[in-house]
Design an enzyme around this catalytic site. Sequence first.
Site, PDB file in Angstrom:
ATOM      1  N   MET B 154       0.918  -1.019   0.104  1.00  0.00           N
ATOM      2  CA  MET B 154       0.197   0.062   0.309  1.00  0.00           C
ATOM      3  C   MET B 154       0.722   1.236   0.106  1.00  0.00           C
ATOM      4  SD  MET B 154      -2.840   0.490   2.946  1.00  0.00           S
ATOM      5  CE  MET B 154      -1.946   1.031   3.995  1.00  0.00           C
ATOM      6  N   GLU B 156       4.049   3.984  -0.372  1.00  0.00           N
ATOM      7  CA  GLU B 156       4.922   4.203  -1.110  1.00  0.00           C
ATOM      8  C   GLU B 156       5.920   5.150  -0.540  1.00  0.00           C
ATOM      9  OE1 GLU B 156       2.890   5.859  -4.679  1.00  0.00           O
ATOM     10  OE2 GLU B 156       1.987   3.665  -4.967  1.00  0.00           O
ATOM     11  N   TRP B 185       8.223   0.067   2.287  1.00  0.00           N
ATOM     12  CA  TRP B 185       8.112  -0.600   3.688  1.00  0.00           C
ATOM     13  C   TRP B 185       7.267  -1.635   3.707  1.00  0.00           C
ATOM     14  CZ3 TRP B 185      10.980   2.549   6.430  1.00  0.00           C
ATOM     15  CH2 TRP B 185      10.926   3.946   6.079  1.00  0.00           C
ATOM     16  N   GLU B 275      -6.478  -5.399  10.615  1.00  0.00           N
ATOM     17  CA  GLU B 275      -5.175  -5.173  10.663  1.00  0.00           C
ATOM     18  C   GLU B 275      -4.868  -4.272  11.887  1.00  0.00           C
ATOM     19  OE1 GLU B 275      -2.738  -2.840   7.585  1.00  0.00           O
ATOM     20  OE2 GLU B 275      -1.037  -3.023   8.965  1.00  0.00           O
ATOM     21  N   ARG B 276      -5.680  -3.176  12.032  1.00  0.00           N
ATOM     22  CA  ARG B 276      -5.474  -2.382  13.318  1.00  0.00           C
ATOM     23  C   ARG B 276      -5.809  -3.004  14.491  1.00  0.00           C
ATOM     24  NH1 ARG B 276      -7.092   3.038   9.780  1.00  0.00           N
ATOM     25  NH2 ARG B 276      -5.006   3.159   8.842  1.00  0.00           N
ATOM     26  N   GLY B 398      -0.902   2.625  10.115  1.00  0.00           N
ATOM     27  CA  GLY B 398      -1.609   3.951  10.373  1.00  0.00           C
ATOM     28  C   GLY B 398      -0.853   4.556  11.828  1.00  0.00           C
TER      29      GLY B 398
END
Lengths: 252, 419
Positions: B154, B156, B185, B275-276, B398
């Site tokens: 996701m 960049e 990453w 994910e979070r 995030g």
Amino acid sequence: MRVLVGVKRVVDYAVKVRVAADKKAVDLANVKMSMNPFCEIAVEEAVRLKEAKKATEIIAVSIGPKAAAETIRTALAMGCDRGIHLTTDARTDQELGPNSVAKLLAKVVEEESPDAIILGKQSIDGDFGCTGAMLAEHLKIPQCTFAATIDFDAKTVERETDTGTEVVSFPSLPAVFTADLRLNEPRYATLPNIMKAKKKKIDTKAADSLGVELNEGNTVLEVFEPPPREAGIFVDDVDGLVDKLKNEAGVL
Amino acid sequence: MLASRFLRPLSTRCLSTAVSPSGGGSGTLSLFSPSEEHVGLREMVRSFAESEVEPQALEHNRTETFNLPLFRKLGDLGLLGVTVEEEYGGSGMDATACVIVMEELSAVDPAFCLSYLAHSCLFLSNLNQNGSHEQKVKYSPGACSGEIVGGMCMSEPGAGTDVLGMATTATPKGDDYVINGQKMWITNGTVDGVNTGDAFLVYARTGEARSDVSMFIVEKGMPGFSLGQKIENKLGMRASMTAELVFEDVVVNKSQLVGQLNGAAICMMRNLEIERVALAAMSSGIARRCIEEMAKYSTTRKAFGKPIGDFGQIQKMIAESYAEYMASKSYIYNTSNNLDLSSAGNVMDSDGVKLFAGKMAKDVADRAIQVLGGNGYTGEYRVEQLWRDAKLLEIGGGTNESHHKNMTKWFGKAGTTLP
Ligand SMILES: Cc1cc2nc3c(=O)[nH]c(=O)nc-3n(C[C@H](O)[C@H](O)[C@H](O)COP(=O)(O)OP(=O)(O)OC[C@H]3O[C@@H](n4cnc5c(N)ncnc54)[C@H](O)[C@@H]3O)c2cc1C
């Protein structure tokens, strides 16, 4: 061949136990409990027999409180087919001793008539190490204790002894086997098998409904922690060391 | 499993939760293990983590290497495909099951756990929710077994928080799309330091509007797909490999398009939610381990003739850590127990748990170092690694600031009536 395995719920081997305030037992409140490690080895051996198509059914038996059902569930997740839970409120680490357990297991064996009974060599709470032998005696069948390998085709067992291992043969089945540490390395239950285990059957009945007299003869008077180790000392020279070993430790 | 654990010297048995005051540590059903399967799962993962993951953690974090053989063992145990349906080789469990695995692995090695997350959650669970039957048949079984290692692209070099500002493009060409750009990453971007990882879900721009983003499956070995820089010397998470991936005219057939054309923004949002919550569970695992280490050390270390646990300031650090840990853990499981993996729109709490748990774990790890004094500052005692690893959870998946933004925006949509 049908195999019966015993699975006992004990304080997890890694827990640092505490003595209860009344000094009559180990404190079990909020303590992590697990399947006795030697029972795990027994279960693993049975599951391998099934995988090798030598065993057709594995029955896991536990005697203990309501929560012992979880221990049976673990055995089912490892690959046992069904469970039998004999419930009791007696503490299985000290109130319900090996002979009572052996007599109860004998009843189950009479009912289920398995060809092999595999137990752990000892449970890590009571540490008696004689349930398997007593069970075989009650049933008047052969026993092979402290097994390091079991060969059902050759009818032999390699046994752990203080000086190494010895190979013994057993005349016939049914027989009782007790698992020592080197018999195998137990698997982890996989997640799919944990999920399948929920659908397997556990028969539950009260231990005191089997018509077995449950009394041990032993009463625990006091439970105490081993004395803390005292700090070491430095000796000045070799002569000092030899002197201490001779005159204080008495080992020379 | 126990035989090997049983034989191990006492020093590695440090993790056992001898006491589980809330009942969450073992056996019984609770908010944290709401079904028998969850109970069994937690016990199995904890036992595996303590005996197999813990012993390798220090070494792999020191050498910045990924432990692939150990990772494949997670496949044998049915953990890689924890949320994937059984017909595709998974175990078919829910968000809470994923959270349990994350929490237990993180308590022994957060970096190994991060690689697990990228594979199981960002690649597999994402594909499972958004991919077609054919795509799942093609990729899921191999990924569930650990034969292939996956990840998700996701971020960049020029777009992180501003994810929809991404510059990577996929241009239609006959039956194909041609992908150009760089991704940064990427966890599991490489697992050996030389080649790319095996398979990735890649987000790329496919239209004019800001949200015209689509998702594609890109495989190792596709012409034009290569490993850029391997990111070394990270503060923490050092046993998890992070890399830049480069796409130069990578041609993928349209059968590799996951979901609708220009429809990936919603897939992304849905996947970011689990994910979070999973990242929050990592914080929870870190905190549990730190509290265990602190509590243990405070009873054995003596100063001024008594255990340091007798001093009020030490007590404050331990007690506050435990209370914060339990508050955070309750929030995490309350969220995961209600999280439907196929839904979107749980932003308030998926961001909320990560925001709260991230800071909690960082604070707790900091106190753990403090309680352990000089020992806490060195590797052997593990808490300094956990402290470094904890920081990632305020950035990856995030940043804290993105959670502030998302959550406050949510008030605008949903109003201000709180539960
Ligand atoms: C170890 C590691 C593993 C990772 N794994 C992956 C992976 O597998 N796949 C993947 O796609 N990405 C991955 N990431 C990337 C990660 O998601 C991003 O680093 C993260 O989203 C932040 O983006 P950025 O680094 O570009 O920071 P930026 O977005 O540039 O942010 C820099 C600072 O500006 C702040 N900021 C930005 N916008 C705003 C705003 N609107 N309001 C207030 N503050 C703002 C940020 O909060 C931050 O403090 C990984 C990162 C790390 C470190």
